[in-house]
Write a protein that holds these residues in place. Structure first.
Motif, short mmCIF file in Angstrom:
data_model
loop_
_atom_site.label_atom_id
_atom_site.label_comp_id
_atom_site.label_asym_id
_atom_site.label_seq_id
_atom_site.Cartn_x
_atom_site.Cartn_y
_atom_site.Cartn_z
N TYR A 181 0.83 -1.21 0.00
CA TYR A 181 0.00 0.00 0.00
C TYR A 181 0.86 1.26 0.00
O TYR A 181 0.61 2.21 -0.75
N ILE A 182 1.90 1.27 0.84
CA ILE A 182 2.79 2.43 0.89
C ILE A 182 3.49 2.61 -0.45
O ILE A 182 3.64 3.74 -0.96
N ALA A 183 3.91 1.50 -1.06
CA ALA A 183 4.59 1.58 -2.36
C ALA A 183 3.66 2.16 -3.42
O ALA A 183 4.08 2.98 -4.26
N ASP A 184 2.39 1.75 -3.42
CA ASP A 184 1.44 2.27 -4.41
C ASP A 184 1.14 3.76 -4.19
O ASP A 184 1.06 4.53 -5.14
N VAL A 185 1.01 4.16 -2.94
CA VAL A 185 0.66 5.55 -2.65
C VAL A 185 1.83 6.49 -2.92
O VAL A 185 1.68 7.56 -3.53
N GLU A 186 3.01 6.10 -2.47
CA GLU A 186 4.18 6.98 -2.61
C GLU A 186 4.95 6.75 -3.91
O GLU A 186 5.96 7.41 -4.15
N LYS A 187 4.49 5.78 -4.73
CA LYS A 187 5.13 5.51 -6.01
C LYS A 187 6.61 5.15 -5.83
O LYS A 187 7.51 5.70 -6.49
N ILE A 188 6.86 4.22 -4.91
CA ILE A 188 8.23 3.80 -4.64
C ILE A 188 8.28 2.27 -4.76
O ILE A 188 7.25 1.61 -4.69
N ALA B 107 9.78 0.59 0.43
CA ALA B 107 8.70 0.72 1.40
C ALA B 107 8.98 -0.12 2.64
O ALA B 107 8.75 0.32 3.78
N ASN B 108 9.51 -1.33 2.44
CA ASN B 108 9.86 -2.18 3.59
C ASN B 108 10.96 -1.54 4.43
O ASN B 108 10.95 -1.63 5.67
N ALA C 132 -8.65 2.34 -5.83
CA ALA C 132 -9.58 3.10 -5.00
C ALA C 132 -8.89 3.70 -3.79
O ALA C 132 -9.15 4.85 -3.41
N LEU C 133 -7.97 2.95 -3.17
CA LEU C 133 -7.28 3.46 -1.99
C LEU C 133 -6.36 4.62 -2.33
O LEU C 133 -6.16 5.53 -1.53
N ILE C 134 -5.77 4.60 -3.52
CA ILE C 134 -4.93 5.72 -3.94
C ILE C 134 -5.77 6.99 -4.06
O ILE C 134 -5.39 8.07 -3.60
N ILE C 135 -6.93 6.86 -4.69
CA ILE C 135 -7.84 8.02 -4.82
C ILE C 135 -8.31 8.48 -3.44
O ILE C 135 -8.35 9.68 -3.15
N LEU C 136 -8.67 7.51 -2.57
CA LEU C 136 -9.13 7.86 -1.22
C LEU C 136 -8.05 8.62 -0.46
O LEU C 136 -8.34 9.62 0.22
N ARG C 137 -6.82 8.15 -0.57
CA ARG C 137 -5.71 8.81 0.12
C ARG C 137 -5.56 10.25 -0.35
O ARG C 137 -5.40 11.18 0.46
#
Length: 315
Positions: free
Chosen positions: A64-71, A76-77, A288-293
């Motif tokens: 999730y962190i990788a998808d949101v922050e594009k890393i 992310a780990n 959906a979670l990316i948009i929600l964030r």
């Protein structure tokens, strides 16, 4: 890195969110409850707990962190591991770590983690818009004492001796039975007359309606064909902007969101009768979670994720 923000996002969708090498936040559905002492009504909710025994990395939080922050996933780990080391350092110094909207974590005297959940946020999406309600105490008057006092003044019991002394009670009872039977017979006759009248009126109305339909069928003029370009939305993951008791209020919200570039629409009323407006519907949870964030960060911190299978809605 605001680790608690990512965890909070995931708790809406999942029952457990693991922080590798630290522990897992767990959620469990709790039914609506009533506190008899305070007359408080509590809506259904998700209770949050913490288990430090579950520390194996399942990849959910890192993905999730990788998808949101594009890393990359590995980066992310690394960020999570760095944050965990920092948290453990503060805990060993006796400090309390607060995860916003989730709860507080401290070490006890034995070095074990103690978790105190926060109740500021309800992660059960079905209870969106519901809050606790305090009802005023219902006052009930007791009439037993008054009734006993009245019975002492006005006896209500008819004894056998009184019936013998007052034979007109017998004739009154016979008259009452006769009136009751007569009333039932006349009432039945009256009801039958009403039903017969209603049936005749209904048949007449149907005949008039059939005649008008037949006449209208021969007077119809062919209308030009209209071609509509319809765009359908699909997906079971919906980012909800809000829910409204009055359906007309949805139109203005949808217009505003469309002006901001969202593919907004209404997805109907939920089981509480509230009409839900969404920023959009998406095929995958990650999208959906990316948009929600992004929405919660820049526009509406009260937006939430609804996972529900809906029929396609045309706009």
């Amino acid at each position: 890195m605001q680790l608690e923000t990512y965890i909070s996002d995931l708790l809406y969708r999942y029952e457990c969110v693991t922080i590798p090498e630290f522990g897992t936040f767990l959620t469990q559905r709790a039914s609506a409850a009533i506190d008899d002492a305070t007359n408080t009504f509590y809506p259904p909710k998700k209770t949050v707990s913490f288990n430090e025994q579950i520390q194996k990395n399942d990849g959910l939080l890192a993905h999730y962190i990788a998808d949101v922050e594009k890393i990359p996933f590995e980066v992310a780990n690394e960020k999570i591991a760095k944050r965990v080391n920092s948290i453990k350092s503060y805990l060993t110094q006796g400090e309390t770590i607060t995860f916003k909207n989730i709860g507080d974590i401290t070490f006890n005297s034995e070095g074990k983690i103690l978790f105190e959940p926060a109740y500021s946020l309800n992660y059960l999406t079905d209870s969106f818009g519901l809050s606790q309600l305090v009802s005023p105490t219902v006052s009930r008057e007791v009439y037993k004492t008054e009734v006993e006092a009245i019975e002492k003044v006005i006896p209500l019991t008819v004894t056998p001796e009184k019936r013998k002394a007052r034979p007109y009670f017998k004739y009154a009872a016979v008259a009452l039975i006769a009136l009751t039977v007569g009333g039932l017979v006349s009432s039945k006759y009256y009801v039958e007359q009403i039903e017969q009248h209603n049936q005749l009126a209904q048949e007449k109305a149907f005949q008039q309606l059939d005649a008008k339909i037949e006449q209208a069928t021969f007077n119809l003029n062919p209308l030009p064909a209209i071609t509509l370009n319809v765009t359908k939305q699909s997906g079971n993951y919906h980012v909800v902007a809000g829910a409204f008791r009055v359906e007309d209020n949805c139109e203005s919200i949808i217009s505003e969101l469309k002006a901001q570039g969202f593919n907004a629409r209404t997805i109907g009323a939920n089981k509480y009768g509230l009409h839900e407006v969404v920023y959009g519907s998406y095929e995958t949870a990650e999208e959906a979670l990316i948009i929600l964030r992004d929405v919660r960060k820049n526009q509406n911190e009260d937006a939430w994720l609804l996972v529900k299978d809906l029929d396609a809605v045309t706009e």
